[in-house]
Design a protein around this motif. Sequence first.
Motif, PDB file in Angstrom:
ATOM      1  N   GLN A 247      -1.250   6.700   4.823  1.00  0.00           N
ATOM      2  CA  GLN A 247      -1.005   6.460   3.412  1.00  0.00           C
ATOM      3  C   GLN A 247      -1.023   7.773   2.628  1.00  0.00           C
ATOM      4  N   ASN A 248      -0.205   7.816   1.593  1.00  0.00           N
ATOM      5  CA  ASN A 248      -0.205   8.963   0.679  1.00  0.00           C
ATOM      6  C   ASN A 248      -1.236   8.686  -0.412  1.00  0.00           C
ATOM      7  N   ASP A 249      -2.372   9.327  -0.308  1.00  0.00           N
ATOM      8  CA  ASP A 249      -3.456   9.068  -1.260  1.00  0.00           C
ATOM      9  C   ASP A 249      -3.064   9.396  -2.695  1.00  0.00           C
TER      10      ASP A 249
ATOM     11  N   THR B 233      -7.685   2.086   3.181  1.00  0.00           N
ATOM     12  CA  THR B 233      -7.116   3.428   3.309  1.00  0.00           C
ATOM     13  C   THR B 233      -6.493   3.702   4.675  1.00  0.00           C
TER      14      THR B 233
ATOM     15  N   ALA C 292      -1.889   6.332  -4.462  1.00  0.00           N
ATOM     16  CA  ALA C 292      -2.775   5.169  -4.402  1.00  0.00           C
ATOM     17  C   ALA C 292      -3.218   4.727  -5.793  1.00  0.00           C
TER      18      ALA C 292
ATOM     19  N   ASP D 133      -4.183   3.630   8.253  1.00  0.00           N
ATOM     20  CA  ASP D 133      -2.762   3.847   8.535  1.00  0.00           C
ATOM     21  C   ASP D 133      -1.999   2.526   8.510  1.00  0.00           C
ATOM     22  N   MET D 134      -0.834   2.543   7.870  1.00  0.00           N
ATOM     23  CA  MET D 134      -0.026   1.338   7.708  1.00  0.00           C
ATOM     24  C   MET D 134       0.789   1.046   8.966  1.00  0.00           C
TER      25      MET D 134
ATOM     26  N   MET E 293      -2.346  -2.979   8.393  1.00  0.00           N
ATOM     27  CA  MET E 293      -2.812  -1.602   8.636  1.00  0.00           C
ATOM     28  C   MET E 293      -3.939  -1.591   9.662  1.00  0.00           C
TER      29      MET E 293
ATOM     30  N   LEU F 108       0.827  -1.197   0.000  1.00  0.00           N
ATOM     31  CA  LEU F 108       0.000   0.000   0.000  1.00  0.00           C
ATOM     32  C   LEU F 108       0.869   1.258   0.000  1.00  0.00           C
ATOM     33  N   PRO F 109       0.345   2.338  -0.614  1.00  0.00           N
ATOM     34  CA  PRO F 109      -1.040   2.541  -1.077  1.00  0.00           C
ATOM     35  C   PRO F 109      -1.339   2.006  -2.483  1.00  0.00           C
TER      36      PRO F 109
ATOM     37  N   ARG G  75      -4.934  -0.900  -3.712  1.00  0.00           N
ATOM     38  CA  ARG G  75      -6.060  -1.053  -2.805  1.00  0.00           C
ATOM     39  C   ARG G  75      -7.159  -1.815  -3.552  1.00  0.00           C
TER      40      ARG G  75
ATOM     41  N   THR H 289       0.990  -5.701   3.431  1.00  0.00           N
ATOM     42  CA  THR H 289       0.918  -4.536   4.321  1.00  0.00           C
ATOM     43  C   THR H 289      -0.099  -4.821   5.409  1.00  0.00           C
TER      44      THR H 289
END
Length: 313
Positions: free
Chosen positions: A196-198, A147, A201, A149-150, A139, A114-115, A118, A137
């Motif tokens: 995560q950095n959207d 979506t 993604a 937090d990892m 999360m 991730l990201p 998904r 991953t």
Amino acid sequence: MKKLKTIFMGTPDFAVPCLDMLVKEGYYIAAVVTQPDRPRGRGQKLAFSPVKEAALHYNLSIIQPENVKNDDFYHQIAALAPDVIVVVAFGQLLPKKLLELPTHGCINVHASLLPKYRGSAPIHWAIINGETLSGITTMYMDIGMDTGDMILKGEVPILPADTTGSLHDKLRNLGAGVLSETLQRIAAGTAPRTPQNDAEATYARMLCRTTERIDWHQSATAIHNLVRGLNPWPVAYCKYQNKSLKIWQTRIYNESELCSRPGQIAQITRNGLVVETGKGTIELLEVQPESKRRMKASDCVCGYCLREGMMLE
């Protein structure tokens, strides 16, 4: 170190090694939640999920809700007072109040780095898109689709010969190890939490019949990756004389050869047949004609009158 009181939620074969790990490492598993029994096979007999089979083997308590948003199910889980809920390919989205129930939250084991990827088919799309690296991953779950937090990641290379089947098996075993370390870190209070950095993604959408059909105007490389990515399920296919021809295995014959008629059988080889594409040629090695068994492409050539110059649709 104190073991967390755990509820495990999972359904397919992919989730079983994680459940095995929880049992072997001595976690108190208050319940195993899995999808209801479904009819399968030609006889449409009710069949247990792989996770239910494993839970029965370990003599664990099993819950099979039709809908996890049901209030009765929520109260049943709340009464068990779990420290953590572990979710591995369960098959239903959890409501917000259930996500907020465990002391340490709901932890998901996802089969991608991730990201990226998904969604519901991350293994398939990593192969289809020609990726050379995949992984697991863990999360903290939130109400979004993968979506949260990892926590931790584990990586595996995707080799040129890998299919969705072989990558699935690598990741299902890796997932148990990453989950083990994740739970240890959570219990010790040392688990990282990385948003995560959207913007980075990507989404691994569900497969459909349109995805499975080969477009011979694509490159030989893209078609080869599609065949790998749909093996062993649901399998790429094309049409030949108005019937379906499943393509199980291929190899890139010439990556850059200029072709004038994508889909045309350009050559019969000892191993099978070479087909023109939008860029390059591809050799079909293993196929399955409609209503027939899976076979070497060379056998299909002999038995189904395929010859040079004929077109695959």
